[in-house]
Design a protein around this motif. Sequence first.
Motif, short mmCIF file in Angstrom:
data_model
loop_
_atom_site.label_atom_id
_atom_site.label_comp_id
_atom_site.label_asym_id
_atom_site.label_seq_id
_atom_site.Cartn_x
_atom_site.Cartn_y
_atom_site.Cartn_z
N SER A 47 -12.36 2.36 0.65
CA SER A 47 -12.84 1.05 -0.43
C SER A 47 -13.19 1.61 -1.41
CB SER A 47 -13.35 -0.22 -0.04
OG SER A 47 -13.24 -0.26 1.53
N PRO A 48 -12.02 1.93 -2.43
CA PRO A 48 -12.24 1.92 -3.63
C PRO A 48 -12.54 1.18 -4.93
CG PRO A 48 -10.05 2.35 -3.97
CD PRO A 48 -10.34 2.20 -1.83
N ARG A 49 -13.65 1.60 -5.61
CA ARG A 49 -13.74 0.58 -6.54
C ARG A 49 -13.01 1.04 -7.48
NH1 ARG A 49 -19.17 0.55 -4.20
NH2 ARG A 49 -19.52 -1.35 -3.01
N VAL A 50 -12.77 2.09 -8.25
CA VAL A 50 -11.58 2.18 -9.42
C VAL A 50 -10.09 2.58 -8.88
CG1 VAL A 50 -13.04 3.82 -11.05
CG2 VAL A 50 -12.11 4.71 -8.93
N PHE A 51 -9.33 2.01 -10.29
CA PHE A 51 -7.98 2.74 -9.46
C PHE A 51 -6.81 3.11 -10.72
CE2 PHE A 51 -10.11 -1.43 -8.03
CZ PHE A 51 -10.36 -1.49 -6.45
N ALA A 52 -5.66 3.68 -10.01
CA ALA A 52 -4.45 3.84 -10.76
C ALA A 52 -4.55 2.90 -11.89
CB ALA A 52 -3.56 4.30 -10.64
N ASP A 53 -4.05 3.48 -13.55
CA ASP A 53 -3.74 2.24 -14.23
C ASP A 53 -2.19 1.66 -13.86
OD1 ASP A 53 -5.32 0.62 -15.93
OD2 ASP A 53 -4.48 2.63 -17.70
N THR A 54 -1.87 2.27 -13.33
CA THR A 54 -0.40 1.76 -12.64
C THR A 54 0.09 0.25 -11.85
OG1 THR A 54 -0.48 3.78 -11.37
CG2 THR A 54 1.84 2.54 -11.15
N PRO A 55 0.34 -0.33 -12.80
CA PRO A 55 0.52 -2.47 -12.56
C PRO A 55 1.58 -2.53 -11.30
CG PRO A 55 2.70 -1.16 -14.30
CD PRO A 55 1.71 -0.38 -14.47
N VAL A 56 0.58 -3.11 -10.80
CA VAL A 56 1.38 -3.46 -9.05
C VAL A 56 2.53 -4.56 -9.19
CG1 VAL A 56 0.52 -4.10 -6.35
CG2 VAL A 56 -0.70 -2.73 -8.26
N SER A 57 3.45 -4.48 -8.92
CA SER A 57 4.91 -5.03 -8.53
C SER A 57 5.05 -6.29 -7.68
CB SER A 57 6.00 -4.93 -8.94
OG SER A 57 6.20 -4.54 -7.20
N ASP A 58 5.73 -7.85 -8.33
CA ASP A 58 5.10 -8.55 -7.24
C ASP A 58 6.06 -8.44 -6.00
OD1 ASP A 58 4.32 -11.01 -8.85
OD2 ASP A 58 5.68 -10.80 -10.49
N GLU A 59 7.06 -7.70 -5.87
CA GLU A 59 7.24 -7.02 -4.64
C GLU A 59 6.73 -6.33 -3.63
OE1 GLU A 59 10.86 -4.67 -5.55
OE2 GLU A 59 11.25 -4.72 -3.60
N ALA A 60 5.78 -5.56 -4.47
CA ALA A 60 4.31 -4.70 -3.67
C ALA A 60 4.24 -6.11 -3.08
CB ALA A 60 3.98 -4.36 -4.68
N ILE A 61 3.85 -6.75 -4.29
CA ILE A 61 1.85 -8.40 -4.00
C ILE A 61 2.72 -8.48 -2.62
CG2 ILE A 61 1.22 -9.96 -4.04
CD1 ILE A 61 1.37 -8.87 -7.35
N TYR A 62 3.99 -8.91 -2.38
CA TYR A 62 4.56 -10.03 -1.15
C TYR A 62 4.87 -8.88 -0.31
CZ TYR A 62 4.24 -14.14 -3.82
OH TYR A 62 4.26 -15.33 -4.11
N THR A 63 5.02 -7.48 -0.49
CA THR A 63 5.12 -7.45 0.69
C THR A 63 3.73 -6.87 1.75
OG1 THR A 63 7.02 -5.79 -0.48
CG2 THR A 63 5.86 -4.38 2.14
N LEU A 64 2.89 -7.32 0.91
CA LEU A 64 1.62 -6.88 1.59
C LEU A 64 1.14 -8.45 2.52
CD1 LEU A 64 -1.05 -6.16 -1.43
CD2 LEU A 64 0.23 -4.28 0.80
N PHE A 65 1.65 -9.41 1.53
CA PHE A 65 1.44 -10.89 2.15
C PHE A 65 2.33 -10.44 3.27
CE2 PHE A 65 -0.08 -12.05 -2.04
CZ PHE A 65 -1.20 -12.38 -2.15
N GLU A 66 3.13 -10.48 3.11
CA GLU A 66 3.97 -10.22 4.06
C GLU A 66 4.09 -9.90 5.71
OE1 GLU A 66 7.40 -11.37 6.44
OE2 GLU A 66 8.24 -11.28 4.55
N ALA A 67 3.41 -8.24 5.38
CA ALA A 67 2.99 -8.05 6.07
C ALA A 67 1.44 -8.75 7.14
CB ALA A 67 1.85 -6.94 5.81
N ALA A 68 0.37 -9.66 6.11
CA ALA A 68 -0.35 -10.82 6.85
C ALA A 68 0.08 -11.39 7.46
CB ALA A 68 -1.05 -11.12 5.90
#
Length: 194
Positions: free
Chosen positions: A20-41
Amino acid sequence: MIKEANTTFPIHPLIKSRWSPRVFADTPVSDEAIYTLFEAARWAASSMNEQPWRFIYAKRESDAYKIILKHLAEFNQQWVKNAPVIILTAYKEKFNSGKENFHALHDLGLAMGNLSLQAQSMGLAVHHMAGLDWKKLQEIFNVQEGFHITTAVAVGYYGGDPSVLPEDLEESERAPRKRLPLNTLACEGKWIEQ
Ligand SMILES: Cc1cc2nc3c(=O)[nH]c(=O)nc-3n(C[C@H](O)[C@H](O)[C@H](O)COP(=O)(O)O)c2cc1C
């Protein structure tokens, strides 16, 4: 930075490498990636297949993101601003029958476990948080009665620079991960006195 679990027994590499990091790369997260996470959930098991999990998500450039950030505990605000996406999780308190669903939080947890491992497989880090003003957020986002906002979750690609954190957080960011000993958690045929 890599913070692999130091395990007694070999486990799946996705579980071993998640943290569980508290810093992240400056790369945006696409809607497709976000919905892939919700699909797994979405495909987690749940009591009576009630699927009591619900989610709101917000990307850094949005007003919703600013509102969520403002209603996190101060401790969390200082680092969550590094995350490109914040998710709010919620559970539904009752079954469709109207009976209380005692296992709804369990099921939300299973869904978040799925989401976390899916994220890990995509190089995305997920940091769950209990420190939020859920009552206020519930009001602001018009979450209807019968649902309960539970956690906020920071999401972003691994690879942020820990030196941007305040000193105490940088120290914990670099510290090894810790767990209770396995033999204090599980035992064959009897309860382990705690
Ligand atoms: C339900 C839940 C609530 C948490 N709340 C916070 C929080 O408010 N702030 C924070 O910085 N970390 C929070 N954490 C992260 C934990 O501190 C972290 O998972 C734990 O220290 C183990 O570290 P690891 O995930 O890197 O193995 C939370 C985690 C969970 C699952």
